[in-house]
Write a protein that holds these residues in place. Sequence first.
Motif, PDB file in Angstrom:
ATOM      1  N   HIS A 118       0.814  -1.212   0.000  1.00  0.00           N
ATOM      2  CA  HIS A 118       0.000   0.000   0.000  1.00  0.00           C
ATOM      3  C   HIS A 118       0.851   1.268   0.000  1.00  0.00           C
ATOM      4  CE1 HIS A 118      -3.463  -2.573   1.496  1.00  0.00           C
ATOM      5  NE2 HIS A 118      -3.974  -1.910   0.477  1.00  0.00           N
ATOM      6  N   ASN A 119       2.134   1.131   0.279  1.00  0.00           N
ATOM      7  CA  ASN A 119       3.028   2.279   0.311  1.00  0.00           C
ATOM      8  C   ASN A 119       4.079   2.161  -0.788  1.00  0.00           C
ATOM      9  OD1 ASN A 119       1.862   3.341   2.779  1.00  0.00           O
ATOM     10  ND2 ASN A 119       2.914   1.679   3.845  1.00  0.00           N
ATOM     11  N   VAL A 120       4.494   3.309  -1.331  1.00  0.00           N
ATOM     12  CA  VAL A 120       5.558   3.320  -2.334  1.00  0.00           C
ATOM     13  C   VAL A 120       6.846   2.829  -1.687  1.00  0.00           C
ATOM     14  CG1 VAL A 120       6.961   4.765  -3.854  1.00  0.00           C
ATOM     15  CG2 VAL A 120       4.498   5.184  -3.662  1.00  0.00           C
ATOM     16  N   GLN A 121       7.483   1.834  -2.314  1.00  0.00           N
ATOM     17  CA  GLN A 121       8.706   1.257  -1.773  1.00  0.00           C
ATOM     18  C   GLN A 121       9.923   1.989  -2.336  1.00  0.00           C
ATOM     19  OE1 GLN A 121       8.451  -1.567   0.640  1.00  0.00           O
ATOM     20  NE2 GLN A 121       6.615  -0.289   0.516  1.00  0.00           N
ATOM     21  N   ARG A 122      10.751   2.528  -1.452  1.00  0.00           N
ATOM     22  CA  ARG A 122      11.942   3.274  -1.872  1.00  0.00           C
ATOM     23  C   ARG A 122      13.179   2.398  -1.965  1.00  0.00           C
ATOM     24  NH1 ARG A 122       8.466   6.530   0.682  1.00  0.00           N
ATOM     25  NH2 ARG A 122       8.217   8.677  -0.093  1.00  0.00           N
ATOM     26  N   ARG A 123      13.074   1.188  -1.422  1.00  0.00           N
ATOM     27  CA  ARG A 123      14.163   0.223  -1.515  1.00  0.00           C
ATOM     28  C   ARG A 123      13.594  -1.103  -1.984  1.00  0.00           C
ATOM     29  NH1 ARG A 123      17.680   1.100   4.107  1.00  0.00           N
ATOM     30  NH2 ARG A 123      18.247   3.283   3.723  1.00  0.00           N
ATOM     31  N   ARG A 124      14.331  -1.775  -2.828  1.00  0.00           N
ATOM     32  CA  ARG A 124      13.881  -3.077  -3.327  1.00  0.00           C
ATOM     33  C   ARG A 124      14.016  -4.114  -2.229  1.00  0.00           C
ATOM     34  NH1 ARG A 124      15.963  -6.208  -8.836  1.00  0.00           N
ATOM     35  NH2 ARG A 124      14.486  -7.969  -8.681  1.00  0.00           N
ATOM     36  N   GLN A 125      12.907  -4.737  -1.899  1.00  0.00           N
ATOM     37  CA  GLN A 125      12.902  -5.732  -0.839  1.00  0.00           C
ATOM     38  C   GLN A 125      13.303  -7.097  -1.390  1.00  0.00           C
ATOM     39  OE1 GLN A 125      12.328  -4.797   2.332  1.00  0.00           O
ATOM     40  NE2 GLN A 125      12.105  -2.706   1.519  1.00  0.00           N
ATOM     41  N   ALA A 158       6.675   9.359  -8.999  1.00  0.00           N
ATOM     42  CA  ALA A 158       7.652   8.999  -7.967  1.00  0.00           C
ATOM     43  C   ALA A 158       7.887   7.490  -7.929  1.00  0.00           C
ATOM     44  CB  ALA A 158       7.167   9.491  -6.605  1.00  0.00           C
ATOM     45  N   GLU A 159       6.827   6.725  -8.023  1.00  0.00           N
ATOM     46  CA  GLU A 159       6.960   5.268  -7.930  1.00  0.00           C
ATOM     47  C   GLU A 159       7.749   4.707  -9.101  1.00  0.00           C
ATOM     48  OE1 GLU A 159       4.093   1.325  -7.453  1.00  0.00           O
ATOM     49  OE2 GLU A 159       3.313   3.331  -7.007  1.00  0.00           O
ATOM     50  N   TRP A 210      -6.681  12.824  -9.743  1.00  0.00           N
ATOM     51  CA  TRP A 210      -5.765  12.884 -10.883  1.00  0.00           C
ATOM     52  C   TRP A 210      -4.404  13.433 -10.454  1.00  0.00           C
ATOM     53  CZ3 TRP A 210      -2.821  16.329 -13.656  1.00  0.00           C
ATOM     54  CH2 TRP A 210      -2.356  15.879 -14.901  1.00  0.00           C
ATOM     55  N   ARG A 211      -4.415  14.517  -9.694  1.00  0.00           N
ATOM     56  CA  ARG A 211      -3.144  15.087  -9.227  1.00  0.00           C
ATOM     57  C   ARG A 211      -2.398  14.117  -8.317  1.00  0.00           C
ATOM     58  NH1 ARG A 211      -4.922  21.356  -7.750  1.00  0.00           N
ATOM     59  NH2 ARG A 211      -5.043  22.106  -9.910  1.00  0.00           N
ATOM     60  N   PHE A 212      -3.140  13.456  -7.445  1.00  0.00           N
ATOM     61  CA  PHE A 212      -2.512  12.517  -6.522  1.00  0.00           C
ATOM     62  C   PHE A 212      -1.835  11.381  -7.276  1.00  0.00           C
ATOM     63  CE2 PHE A 212      -2.837   8.482  -4.195  1.00  0.00           C
ATOM     64  CZ  PHE A 212      -2.057   8.784  -3.085  1.00  0.00           C
ATOM     65  N   PHE A 213      -2.553  10.762  -8.218  1.00  0.00           N
ATOM     66  CA  PHE A 213      -1.988   9.622  -8.938  1.00  0.00           C
ATOM     67  C   PHE A 213      -0.893  10.051  -9.914  1.00  0.00           C
ATOM     68  CE2 PHE A 213      -6.100   7.347  -7.938  1.00  0.00           C
ATOM     69  CZ  PHE A 213      -5.511   6.502  -7.015  1.00  0.00           C
ATOM     70  N   ARG A 214      -1.012  11.232 -10.482  1.00  0.00           N
ATOM     71  CA  ARG A 214       0.066  11.716 -11.358  1.00  0.00           C
ATOM     72  C   ARG A 214       1.373  11.805 -10.589  1.00  0.00           C
ATOM     73  NH1 ARG A 214       0.051  17.937 -12.453  1.00  0.00           N
ATOM     74  NH2 ARG A 214       0.478  17.700 -10.211  1.00  0.00           N
ATOM     75  N   ASP A 215       1.326  12.423  -9.415  1.00  0.00           N
ATOM     76  CA  ASP A 215       2.542  12.592  -8.616  1.00  0.00           C
ATOM     77  C   ASP A 215       3.038  11.258  -8.064  1.00  0.00           C
ATOM     78  OD1 ASP A 215       2.282  15.286  -9.119  1.00  0.00           O
ATOM     79  OD2 ASP A 215       1.411  15.772  -7.168  1.00  0.00           O
ATOM     80  N   ARG A 216       2.122  10.414  -7.628  1.00  0.00           N
ATOM     81  CA  ARG A 216       2.519   9.132  -7.041  1.00  0.00           C
ATOM     82  C   ARG A 216       3.133   8.213  -8.086  1.00  0.00           C
ATOM     83  NH1 ARG A 216       0.687   6.345  -2.162  1.00  0.00           N
ATOM     84  NH2 ARG A 216       0.971   4.105  -2.357  1.00  0.00           N
ATOM     85  N   ILE A 217       2.534   8.162  -9.269  1.00  0.00           N
ATOM     86  CA  ILE A 217       3.057   7.305 -10.322  1.00  0.00           C
ATOM     87  C   ILE A 217       4.428   7.782 -10.772  1.00  0.00           C
ATOM     88  CG2 ILE A 217       2.722   6.650 -12.736  1.00  0.00           C
ATOM     89  CD1 ILE A 217      -0.298   6.474 -12.083  1.00  0.00           C
TER      90      ILE A 217
END
Length: 267
Positions: free
Chosen positions: A176-183, A239-240, A230-237
């Motif tokens: 559910h959270n964007v992962q900043r490190r590969r697990q 970054a992800e 739309w703004r939320f998913f644009r920014d999240r995608i």
Amino acid sequence: MLHGFLLPKRDSSTTIEPSMDTRPDHRPAHHTPSPVPTSIFNVYPGESHSLSGIALRAACLGFAMGASLLLAVTCGYFQLPFFFFLLALFHFLEFWTTARYNTTQAKTKAFLLTSNGSAYNAAHLTATLESLLELYFFPNLKPRLTFSTYLGLLLVLLGQTTRTLAMVHAGTNFNHNVQRRRQPGHVLVKHGIYAYLRHPSYFGFWWWGLGTQLMLANPISFTAYAVVLWRFFRDRIEAEEMYLISFFGQSYKDYKAQTRVGIPFIN
């Protein structure tokens, strides 16, 4: 007893031994098994996998779904109580799908009841207030079943189905959270729904959210949902995908070129 583990007394010195489960494995072929934790889940009250906390949340959501359906079939404006039913169902499925296909992450917060932030709660409250106010001022117009009502229901079905399939097909790779490190064990999922959409959970929630507001015939909330989501998913995608390229390199770039997001004007 937890499946696959013996539940000890609450003693930090206790060693946990896996049980011998000889039952046949009926999991679907695409299911990715959850990694075996090195220690027992924190299943006691107040902890991350609290069984009492899970039971309480599931019971409350079940009651909300039942009460909402009862109101939907007995009142003259079924759309609003049905919206509450859909909202409760969404949160229940978030946990159930996690528990079924990504078991070690089946924490109380997997219901997403309190982790989506104040803006999420404000959006649903605003939608409810708009429905009630418009029903008061336009009592003969609001309850009508129109094309937008049926279109909204179809979009809700599409959105919920796609999001749930995204969690099923990703298995333990879903978070559910964007992962900043590969697990460890994190792989690039390209099968199932991911063969067509590279962010199907976002696609699903986008159309689910807009569908609920079409069903309610809420012009103000529909516009607000569209802009904010739309703004939320644009920014999240954005970054992800930066992190995913760092994890998988050219493989992700090739995958990105072959798939779509499915949210208008987000490539």
